[in-house]
Motif scaffolding. Structure first.
Motif, PDB file in Angstrom:
ATOM      1  N   MET A 145     -61.054  21.393  13.013  1.00 18.23           N
ATOM      2  CA  MET A 145     -59.726  21.496  12.927  1.00 18.23           C
ATOM      3  C   MET A 145     -58.477  22.661  12.492  1.00 18.23           C
ATOM      4  N   ASP A 146     -57.043  21.952  12.624  1.00 17.36           N
ATOM      5  CA  ASP A 146     -56.506  22.780  12.226  1.00 17.36           C
ATOM      6  C   ASP A 146     -55.935  23.486  10.949  1.00 17.36           C
ATOM      7  N   LEU A 147     -55.688  23.830  10.764  1.00 14.41           N
ATOM      8  CA  LEU A 147     -55.332  24.850   9.655  1.00 14.41           C
ATOM      9  C   LEU A 147     -53.763  24.404   9.365  1.00 14.41           C
ATOM     10  N   ASN A 148     -53.216  23.849   8.843  1.00 11.11           N
ATOM     11  CA  ASN A 148     -51.313  24.195   9.225  1.00 11.11           C
ATOM     12  C   ASN A 148     -51.152  24.461   7.736  1.00 11.11           C
ATOM     13  N   THR A 149     -51.744  25.443   7.071  1.00 10.80           N
ATOM     14  CA  THR A 149     -50.593  26.339   5.129  1.00 10.80           C
ATOM     15  C   THR A 149     -51.034  27.630   6.545  1.00 10.80           C
TER      16      THR A 149
ATOM     17  N   THR B 152     -50.089  30.466   8.087  1.00  3.44           N
ATOM     18  CA  THR B 152     -48.632  31.192   8.401  1.00  3.44           C
ATOM     19  C   THR B 152     -48.471  32.541   9.485  1.00  3.44           C
TER      20      THR B 152
ATOM     21  N   PHE C  31     -62.957  26.387  10.193  1.00  6.19           N
ATOM     22  CA  PHE C  31     -62.217  25.691  10.355  1.00  6.19           C
ATOM     23  C   PHE C  31     -63.262  24.365  10.118  1.00  6.19           C
TER      24      PHE C  31
END
Length: 274
Positions: free
Chosen positions: A1-5, A7, A35
């Motif tokens: 799973m992408d962790l889109n938070t 940075t 993930f």
């Protein structure tokens, strides 16, 4: 799973390069849990791979396991012949509710730090009297027995910014005879109870109870107890409130299985004559 938070990803190569811990940080080793689901509170990952810790080290003192050692690497370890307890490694590695792909990525330290009742690396390392070395966020170190490292379901002694560095298993524990028992509600289900007993040449017994309880429970007997003594000890030392309750088993069932498997272990080790 992408962790889109996320940075920022930091890749320290030495302890001195570890960044100051801040809200939104997470250590990244195998990442199999990290993930697997959304982590909306996270903004920075500190990747431990470039620290390049030696996964496994055999010495006159015993076995040193880096926290970043994969389950597959541990399972593949060629153990000295005098390590009578070595079969426990294979048995606990196969107690994972995971595929071979997870084995190659998941880490021994990650399983400890998740601190779930069914964590088989917790079972193994507690039974073998392992000791954790923790790098404290203030620059110091702390050594804690694995049996005391986990404090409850998904909780442990780590404070924010603390990092599990390694687990040391003493040679004496590796030379003890072992007996393993595991049970689940389904053939490939999560452990409802996982018990390990070890015994030395003097006939003592160290019984480690995991899976059925929210944290490891250990009972020590100076000599091999009889069935009545063992049962009484379990009833006194493990209160009903300590048994785990989830979809993988109710407390009453876990308690009953703990008593049953403990007696099987006692009987197996009592029958052994060096």
């Amino acid at each position: 799973m992408d962790l889109n938070t996320i940075t920022e990803v930091v890749r320290p190569r030495t302890r001195a390069e570890l960044p100051a811990w801040q809200a939104g940080d997470a250590w990244l080793a195998g990442g199999t849990w990290l993930f697997s689901e959304p982590q909306a509170r996270l903004s920075r990952l500190i990747d431990l791979s470039d620290l390049a810790w030696t996964p496994l080290g055999i010495s006159d003192q015993g076995l040193c396991i880096a926290a970043t050692c994969s389950v597959a690497a541990l399972d593949g370890l060629s153990c000295p012949a005098e390590w009578v307890a070595a079969p426990l490694i294979d048995q606990c590695c196969r107690a994972f509710l995971a595929s071979f792909k997870i084995w190659k990525t998941a880490t021994v330290g990650g399983n400890l730090c998740m601190s779930l009742p069914a964590g088989p690396m917790i079972s193994l390392l507690a039974a073998l009297e392992g000791v954790c070395t923790i790098w404290k966020s203030d620059g110091g170190e702390q050594r804690v027995p694995v049996a005391d490292f986990v404090t409850g379901n998904n909780s442990n002694v780590l404070a924010p910014g603390d990092l599990l560095r390694q687990i040391d298993i003493p040679l004496a524990a590796l030379k003890r005879r072992g007996a393993f028992r595991q049970i689940a509600l389904t053939p490939v289900g999560r452990s409802g109870a996982l018990l390990i007993g070890t015994s030395g040449r003097d006939g003592d017994l160290l019984l480690t109870v995991t899976g059925s309880t929210i944290k490891p429970q250990q009972l020590r007997f100076a000599s091999m107890p009889d069935a009545t003594t063992l049962r009484a000890g379990l009833l006194v030392e493990i209160p009903d409130a300590s048994y785990h309750d989830d979809v993988h088993g109710k407390p009453a069932w876990r308690k009953a299985m703990t008593l049953r498997l403990a007696e099987e272990i006692r009987a197996e080790l009592a029958d052994f004559r060096p």
